[in-house]
Design an enzyme around this catalytic site. Structure first.
Site, PDB file in Angstrom:
ATOM      1  N   HIS A 141       0.792  -1.129   0.165  1.00  0.00           N
ATOM      2  CA  HIS A 141      -0.058   0.088   0.090  1.00  0.00           C
ATOM      3  C   HIS A 141       0.800   1.150  -0.007  1.00  0.00           C
ATOM      4  CE1 HIS A 141      -2.961   2.936   1.244  1.00  0.00           C
ATOM      5  NE2 HIS A 141      -4.100   1.978   0.944  1.00  0.00           N
ATOM      6  N   ARG A 168      -5.912  10.315  -1.062  1.00  0.00           N
ATOM      7  CA  ARG A 168      -5.574  10.782  -2.370  1.00  0.00           C
ATOM      8  C   ARG A 168      -7.140  10.881  -3.329  1.00  0.00           C
ATOM      9  NH1 ARG A 168      -2.698   6.172  -3.870  1.00  0.00           N
ATOM     10  NH2 ARG A 168      -2.919   5.259  -1.978  1.00  0.00           N
TER      11      ARG A 168
HETATM   12  O1  MEZ Z   1      -9.281  -1.887  -0.428  1.00  0.00           O
HETATM   13  C1  MEZ Z   1      -8.415  -1.395   0.578  1.00  0.00           C
HETATM   14  O2  MEZ Z   1      -7.191  -1.885   0.555  1.00  0.00           O
HETATM   15  C2  MEZ Z   1      -8.406   0.058   0.795  1.00  0.00           C
HETATM   16  C3  MEZ Z   1      -9.729   0.904   0.349  1.00  0.00           C
HETATM   17  C4  MEZ Z   1      -7.693   0.539   1.652  1.00  0.00           C
HETATM   18  C5  MEZ Z   1      -7.445   1.996   2.074  1.00  0.00           C
HETATM   19  O3  MEZ Z   1      -6.518   2.669   1.534  1.00  0.00           O
HETATM   20  O4  MEZ Z   1      -8.111   2.361   2.712  1.00  0.00           O
END
Ligand code: MEZ
Length: 539
Positions: free
Chosen positions: A318, A338
């Site tokens: 992430h 974002r």
């Molecule tokens: O689906 C995900 O992992 C998600 C929406 C995570 C996030 O950034 O909140």
């Protein structure tokens, strides 16, 4: 605590460029440039981070090293001392107490099956409760399952299983309806319609949410349902092996009672694995957004039972997880920032990527900025990251919007004297999700009859890169599909003699390959536990 003076000074650069950046657009990268960026900077492409698996259904295929270590370890139950006479017998055994397990258990129960849910920690302890951003479903008149399908396939670089993606996008709006009926308090517009927000790679604002604690709210409602219906659940009871019958059908599981160290079998006509992901293996030593139980248990036991894996060399990092303060490093900082127009900014206060590229591309761009261009920001302990310029939220959406949409993160940072309404957050990519997993059909069933896998433990729907918002919806869609399917079939299933022969066979195969280490899997908890606790479960 707050930011130390040297970081505060660099925040000055972010503040200086903010007004000019407000009107700036950065175009999306052409495909070829995306691919080049991935190959050069995405952690999946680093040398030496993956190797071939030497035994089992995926013998010869690549997986990340940390997972291969577990797949090539031994079981706790390869011994005649384990009696397979079941103490408990049930139509559907659900393994995992997160959202996927809860959805499967409730749906199997709705369809007339007897159900037991076992979970390694407490009911609800899972990645589901950590989900901030929300859940994709094409519910608005401007959106459609077709658009959701195209985005999902594109986000996965067209490596997704199209049949399963079709099931996902068509069922997604029904899941929203199910949750509304159960009482999930989605954030809504004044006219009562669901609010939607953007995620990377999406062509519509499709993420439905409950502020920035969506998973927590949904899990609370599901947990209440399980309690209200008096579905039997056993906590601190991880699965350490599956049981098959003589014909190779799934027939139950061996459970390890973490409180008493006792191992006991549960006989089941069907087993639904909803054990989640692998974040706590800390692939390549990345920090993780995952909960403590995310140690690949389901992958390990299903693999030994003969289930094929897909894309186990593909990890989702992430882009935005906390890099400072270190006490909460790895904590998810939702993509929705974002989605709502917040910029990623380097040490000079410059943007360097369109923030709504897909996650793999954004994460790679951050890694390039920090490791290659030397434009990261260092923390006092030497961690590095770039800024997520969160004060843009109230500039764009008005006073009070941070509290309204990002309640959880606002309060979390307040505890460290960082006011994210006024100061940016230092972030760096962290391990968030396993893109692949156990191969299933569109009902979640694996190649081992009567064994299902749902949610993060399953692979195929996301291909090699999952879109933001597709995780929650995946586990609910396939949790419900598997629960319904398993329940409807359960009464017609006739099991033969229960056996753990597949475990003996697996051990023999390891030996034939010259693998004779003493490591045991599933590991159940990450290995930064106290030494004593470690010894306790290494029977
Ligand atoms: O689906 C995900 O992992 C998600 C929406 C995570 C996030 O950034 O909140």
């Amino acid at each position: 605590m707050g930011y130390p003076p040297e970081m505060k000074k660099l925040i000055g650069e972010v503040e200086k460029t903010r007004p000019k950046r407000l009107g700036q657009t950065i175009p999306l990268l052409p495909l070829e440039e995306q691919e080049n960026l991935l190959k050069k900077y995405h952690p999946d492409y680093r040398d030496g981070v993956r190797r071939r698996i030497s035994v089992g259904p995926n013998k010869g295929d690549f997986a990340c090293n940390e997972l291969v270590d577990l797949l090539e370890s031994k079981s706790r139950v390869d011994s005649p001392r384990f009696d397979l006479s079941p103490e408990l017998s049930v139509d559907v055994l659900v393994v995992g107490g997160g959202g996927g397990g809860a959805a499967a258990a409730l749906t199997a129960h709705d369809n007339g099956a007897t159900v037991i849910l076992v979970t390694k920690l407490r009911l609800g302890d899972s990645n589901t409760v950590m989900a901030e951003g929300g859940m994709n479903a094409a519910t608005s008149p401007d959106d459609s399952p077709v658009k959701h399908y195209i985005d999902t396939m594109g986000g996965g670089h067209f490596t997704n299983n199209p049949q399963i993606v079709k099931a996902l996008v068509l069922d997604a709006p029904k899941i929203v309806g199910w949750f509304e009926n159960l009482g999930v308090a989605f954030t809504k517009n004044a006219d009562g319609t669901l609010q939607g927000t953007w995620a990377g790679g999406a062509s519509c604002p499709r993420i439905h949410f409950v502020a920035d604690y969506t998973g927590m709210e949904i899990m609370k409602v599901l947990r209440d349902e399980i309690l209200n219906r008096r579905i039997l659940y056993l906590e601190f009871s991880p699965v350490i092996e599956l049981i098959l019958d003589e014909e190779g059908k799934c027939a139950g599981a061996m459970i390890f009672d973490l409180e008493t160290n006792r191992i006991f079998p549960i006989r089941a006509n069907s087993v639904i694995l909803a054990t989640g992901g692998i974040g706590r293996l800390h692939i390549q030593n990345f920090s993780t957004t995952n909960h403590y139980g995310a140690t690949a248990d389901g992958l390990v036991v299903a693999y030994r039972a003969g289930v094929k894996l897909l894309y186990m060399d593909s990890i989702q990092f992430h882009p935005t997880t906390v890099a400072y303060p270190e006490q909460i490093s790895g904590l998810l900082v939702t993509e929705v920032f974002r989605g709502r127009g917040v910029h990623l900014v380097n040490s000079k206060g410059e943007r360097f990527i369109n923030e709504l590229e897909t996650r793999d591309v954004v994460a790679s761009a951050i890694i390039r900025e920090v490791n290659d261009r030397g434009l990261g920001v260092s923390t006092p302990s030497g961690m590095k990251g770039v800024w997520l310029d969160t004060p843009l939220i109230e500039m764009r959406l008005g006073l009070g919007s941070m509290e309204k949409f990002f309640t959880h993160l606002l309060h979390k940072f307040n505890k460290f004297d960082i006011n994210i309404r006024k100061e940016p957050i230092l972030i760096y990519p962290g391990q968030h999700y396993q893109n692949g997993g156990l191969l299933t059909d569109e009902y979640g069933e694996t190649n081992v009859p009567n064994l299902y896998a749902v949610g993060e433990v399953a692979g195929g729907v996301h291909g090699r890169n999952r879109l933001g918002g597709n995780s929650l919806i995946d586990l609910f869609v396939f949790g419900r599909r598997a629960g319904e399917n398993a329940a409807q079939k359960a009464k017609d299933i006739h099991l033969g003699k229960l056996t753990l022969k597949h475990v003996e066979d697996f051990h023999r195969a390891l030996k034939e390959q010259g693998i004779d280490k003493n490591a045991i899997s599933p590991v159940l908890l990450p290995d930064y536990r106290y030494e004593k606790a470690l010894q306790k479960i290494q029977l």
